[in-house]
Write an enzyme that holds these catalytic residues in place. Structure first.
Site, PDB file in Angstrom:
ATOM      1  N   ASN A   8       1.677  44.491  -4.867  1.00 39.05           N
ATOM      2  CA  ASN A   8       2.455  43.258  -5.030  1.00 39.05           C
ATOM      3  C   ASN A   8       1.938  42.269  -3.985  1.00 39.05           C
ATOM      4  O   ASN A   8       2.220  42.413  -2.804  1.00 39.05           O
ATOM      5  CB  ASN A   8       3.945  43.568  -4.805  1.00 39.05           C
ATOM      6  CG  ASN A   8       4.781  42.302  -4.784  1.00 39.05           C
ATOM      7  OD1 ASN A   8       4.322  41.227  -5.192  1.00 39.05           O
ATOM      8  ND2 ASN A   8       6.018  42.416  -4.323  1.00 39.05           N
ATOM      9  N   TRP A   9       1.178  41.299  -4.468  1.00 40.00           N
ATOM     10  CA  TRP A   9       0.557  40.358  -3.525  1.00 40.00           C
ATOM     11  C   TRP A   9       1.521  39.279  -3.027  1.00 40.00           C
ATOM     12  O   TRP A   9       1.184  38.491  -2.168  1.00 40.00           O
ATOM     13  CB  TRP A   9      -0.693  39.716  -4.174  1.00 40.00           C
ATOM     14  CG  TRP A   9      -1.934  40.534  -3.937  1.00 40.00           C
ATOM     15  CD1 TRP A   9      -1.992  41.887  -3.752  1.00 40.00           C
ATOM     16  CD2 TRP A   9      -3.284  40.066  -3.827  1.00 40.00           C
ATOM     17  NE1 TRP A   9      -3.299  42.289  -3.554  1.00 40.00           N
ATOM     18  CE2 TRP A   9      -4.106  41.187  -3.598  1.00 40.00           C
ATOM     19  CE3 TRP A   9      -3.884  38.813  -3.927  1.00 40.00           C
ATOM     20  CZ2 TRP A   9      -5.492  41.087  -3.442  1.00 40.00           C
ATOM     21  CZ3 TRP A   9      -5.256  38.707  -3.783  1.00 40.00           C
ATOM     22  CH2 TRP A   9      -6.051  39.832  -3.534  1.00 40.00           C
ATOM     23  N   LYS A  10       2.711  39.230  -3.619  1.00 42.68           N
ATOM     24  CA  LYS A  10       3.710  38.216  -3.205  1.00 42.68           C
ATOM     25  C   LYS A  10       3.058  36.832  -3.177  1.00 42.68           C
ATOM     26  O   LYS A  10       2.233  36.534  -4.034  1.00 42.68           O
ATOM     27  CB  LYS A  10       4.338  38.592  -1.860  1.00 42.68           C
ATOM     28  CG  LYS A  10       4.841  40.031  -1.838  1.00 42.68           C
ATOM     29  CD  LYS A  10       5.694  40.328  -0.654  1.00 42.68           C
ATOM     30  CE  LYS A  10       6.048  41.805  -0.646  1.00 42.68           C
ATOM     31  NZ  LYS A  10       7.042  42.160   0.343  1.00 42.68           N
ATOM     32  N   HIS A  91      12.543  42.280  -7.931  1.00 47.51           N
ATOM     33  CA  HIS A  91      12.167  42.559  -6.537  1.00 47.51           C
ATOM     34  C   HIS A  91      13.292  42.066  -5.617  1.00 47.51           C
ATOM     35  O   HIS A  91      13.897  41.032  -5.873  1.00 47.51           O
ATOM     36  CB  HIS A  91      10.839  41.862  -6.197  1.00 47.51           C
ATOM     37  CG  HIS A  91      10.276  42.348  -4.896  1.00 47.51           C
ATOM     38  ND1 HIS A  91      10.743  41.898  -3.677  1.00 47.51           N
ATOM     39  CD2 HIS A  91       9.321  43.261  -4.617  1.00 47.51           C
ATOM     40  CE1 HIS A  91      10.081  42.517  -2.713  1.00 47.51           C
ATOM     41  NE2 HIS A  91       9.218  43.359  -3.262  1.00 47.51           N
ATOM     42  N   GLU A  93      13.286  40.589  -2.896  1.00 49.64           N
ATOM     43  CA  GLU A  93      13.127  39.231  -2.347  1.00 49.64           C
ATOM     44  C   GLU A  93      13.634  38.200  -3.345  1.00 49.64           C
ATOM     45  O   GLU A  93      14.128  37.143  -2.961  1.00 49.64           O
ATOM     46  CB  GLU A  93      11.652  38.995  -1.973  1.00 49.64           C
ATOM     47  CG  GLU A  93      11.291  39.759  -0.695  1.00 49.64           C
ATOM     48  CD  GLU A  93       9.819  40.087  -0.545  1.00 49.64           C
ATOM     49  OE1 GLU A  93       8.986  39.543  -1.281  1.00 49.64           O
ATOM     50  OE2 GLU A  93       9.516  40.933   0.322  1.00 49.64           O
ATOM     51  N   GLU A 166      12.830  50.705  -3.744  1.00 50.97           N
ATOM     52  CA  GLU A 166      12.348  50.023  -2.547  1.00 50.97           C
ATOM     53  C   GLU A 166      13.516  49.729  -1.610  1.00 50.97           C
ATOM     54  O   GLU A 166      14.223  48.724  -1.789  1.00 50.97           O
ATOM     55  CB  GLU A 166      11.680  48.701  -2.924  1.00 50.97           C
ATOM     56  CG  GLU A 166      10.484  48.848  -3.825  1.00 50.97           C
ATOM     57  CD  GLU A 166       9.529  47.668  -3.646  1.00 50.97           C
ATOM     58  OE1 GLU A 166       8.361  47.922  -3.328  1.00 50.97           O
ATOM     59  OE2 GLU A 166       9.960  46.514  -3.804  1.00 50.97           O
ATOM     60  N   GLY A 172       8.021  45.847   4.469  1.00 53.53           N
ATOM     61  CA  GLY A 172       7.322  45.051   5.474  1.00 53.53           C
ATOM     62  C   GLY A 172       7.734  45.341   6.910  1.00 53.53           C
ATOM     63  O   GLY A 172       7.401  44.595   7.824  1.00 53.53           O
ATOM     64  N   SER A 211       6.597  49.816   3.001  1.00 52.64           N
ATOM     65  CA  SER A 211       5.724  50.240   4.101  1.00 52.64           C
ATOM     66  C   SER A 211       4.827  51.440   3.772  1.00 52.64           C
ATOM     67  O   SER A 211       4.561  52.284   4.634  1.00 52.64           O
ATOM     68  CB  SER A 211       6.556  50.518   5.368  1.00 52.64           C
ATOM     69  OG  SER A 211       7.177  49.323   5.812  1.00 52.64           O
ATOM     70  N   GLY A 232       3.155  46.414  -0.888  1.00 50.84           N
ATOM     71  CA  GLY A 232       3.051  44.998  -0.550  1.00 50.84           C
ATOM     72  C   GLY A 232       1.870  44.742   0.370  1.00 50.84           C
ATOM     73  O   GLY A 232       0.717  44.628  -0.057  1.00 50.84           O
ATOM     74  N   GLY A 233       2.150  44.676   1.675  1.00 52.40           N
ATOM     75  CA  GLY A 233       1.146  44.297   2.670  1.00 52.40           C
ATOM     76  C   GLY A 233      -0.175  45.051   2.560  1.00 52.40           C
ATOM     77  O   GLY A 233      -1.254  44.452   2.661  1.00 52.40           O
TER      78      GLY A 233
HETATM   79  C1  PEP Z   1       7.147  45.201  -1.559  1.00 55.67           C
HETATM   80  O1  PEP Z   1       7.570  44.139  -1.142  1.00 55.67           O
HETATM   81  O2  PEP Z   1       7.188  45.456  -2.775  1.00 55.67           O
HETATM   82  C2  PEP Z   1       6.647  46.159  -0.569  1.00 55.67           C
HETATM   83  C3  PEP Z   1       6.692  47.420  -0.866  1.00 55.67           C
HETATM   84  O3  PEP Z   1       6.156  45.641   0.607  1.00 55.67           O
HETATM   85  P1  PEP Z   1       5.466  46.476   1.832  1.00 55.67           P
HETATM   86  O4  PEP Z   1       4.571  47.503   1.232  1.00 55.67           O
HETATM   87  O5  PEP Z   1       4.726  45.426   2.599  1.00 55.67           O
HETATM   88  O6  PEP Z   1       6.586  47.083   2.603  1.00 55.67           O
END
Ligand code: PEP
Length: 258
Positions: A8-10, A91, A93, A166, A172, A211, A232-233
């Site tokens: 997920n590149w956000k 998601h 967010e 999640e 994050g 994470s 994500g990251g």
């Molecule tokens: C996400 O936002 O879907 C996510 C899993 O982020 P991260 O891996 O950065 O925690």
């Protein structure tokens, strides 16, 4: 079940990053035992899918309506038209910043499935809920109320639906639940899926997200009912993402093609 590792590149990604997408797609071809996808900003979908035509590119959200007066929104048909084959819905967010309800998420999932897209439907609890001991019950109810039903779901479950657990406090932050906590949650979500869809609920992939890194992915993928990850990251570069794909292949016993 074949694992799915989705990035997920956000709100990250410019033309200059297409090379990174290509590097991820090229290397992922070597892991035929794992499904790999990248959900990029909507405006990058067409360029990304042209750059890597045989690789799964997805959106990060979709509107539930087919078309109409919804300024700034994108329909499932538009995502498909741009070259996407999947989309994330719900998601945390978006549930938070865009005030999306379970009913909104359900409608989005139904719209996307009816159009032929695959869906990654996200659920997860806040730190407050985790500390109150109510995480399993809260996330179970959230899933039940967000799941697609009716005609839209009939043709797309289980092949095109995945659920991503999640925990919001793990996104994050570098913090992750214990493996026992992940196992307990995924088992409860599996039971909810079977209640909702019958035996087909056994085949819906349940991803863990929050994470995930190359260093913890192997341990997470070994947990029962963890059928992949939403990342994500660590999905933004091939260097960080590919070790996660490799860990999924290793747990599956499929390894890397010669
Ligand atoms: C996400 O936002 O879907 C996510 C899993 O982020 P991260 O891996 O950065 O925690």
């Amino acid at each position: 079940m074949k694992k799915l590792v989705a990035g997920n590149w956000k709100m990250h990604g410019l033309s200059a990053d297409l090379g990174e997408i290509k590097a991820i797609a090229d290397a992922s071809r070597g892991y035929s035992g794992v499904d790999v996808a990248l959900c990029v900003p909507a405006i990058l979908i067409e360029r990304a899918s042209r750059a890597v035509p045989d690789f799964a590119i997805g959106g990060q959200d979709v509107h539930f309506a087919e078309k109409g007066a919804h300024t700034g929104c994108i329909s499932a048909k538009m995502l498909l038209d741009a070259g996407a084959t999947l989309t994330i819905v719900g998601h945390s967010e978006r549930r938070d910043a865009q005030r999306e309800s379970d009913a909104d998420v359900k409608a989005k999932a139904e719209a996307a499935l009816s159009c032929g897209l695959a869906v990654i439907l996200c659920v997860g609890e806040s730190l407050e809920v985790r500390e109150s001991g109510e995480a399993v019950a809260t996330v179970g109810t959230q899933l039940e109320e967000s799941l697609p039903h009716g005609e839209a779901a009939a043709g797309g479950v289980p092949e095109r639906l995945a659920v991503a657990y999640e925990p919001i406090w793990a996104i994050g932050t570098g913090k992750i639940p214990t493996m026992d906590e992940i196992a307990e949650m995924h088992d409860a979500l599996r039971q909810r899926l079977v209640t909702a869809y019958g035996p087909a609920g056994q085949q819906v992939r349940i991803l863990y997200g929050g994470s995930v890194k190359g260093s913890n992915a192997g341990e997470i993928f070994a947990v029962p009912n963890v059928d992949g990850a939403l990342v994500g990251g660590a999905s933004l570069t091939a260097a960080d993402f590919l070790p996660i794909v490799a860990a999924a292949a290793e747990v599956e016993g499929s390894g890397k093609a010669a």
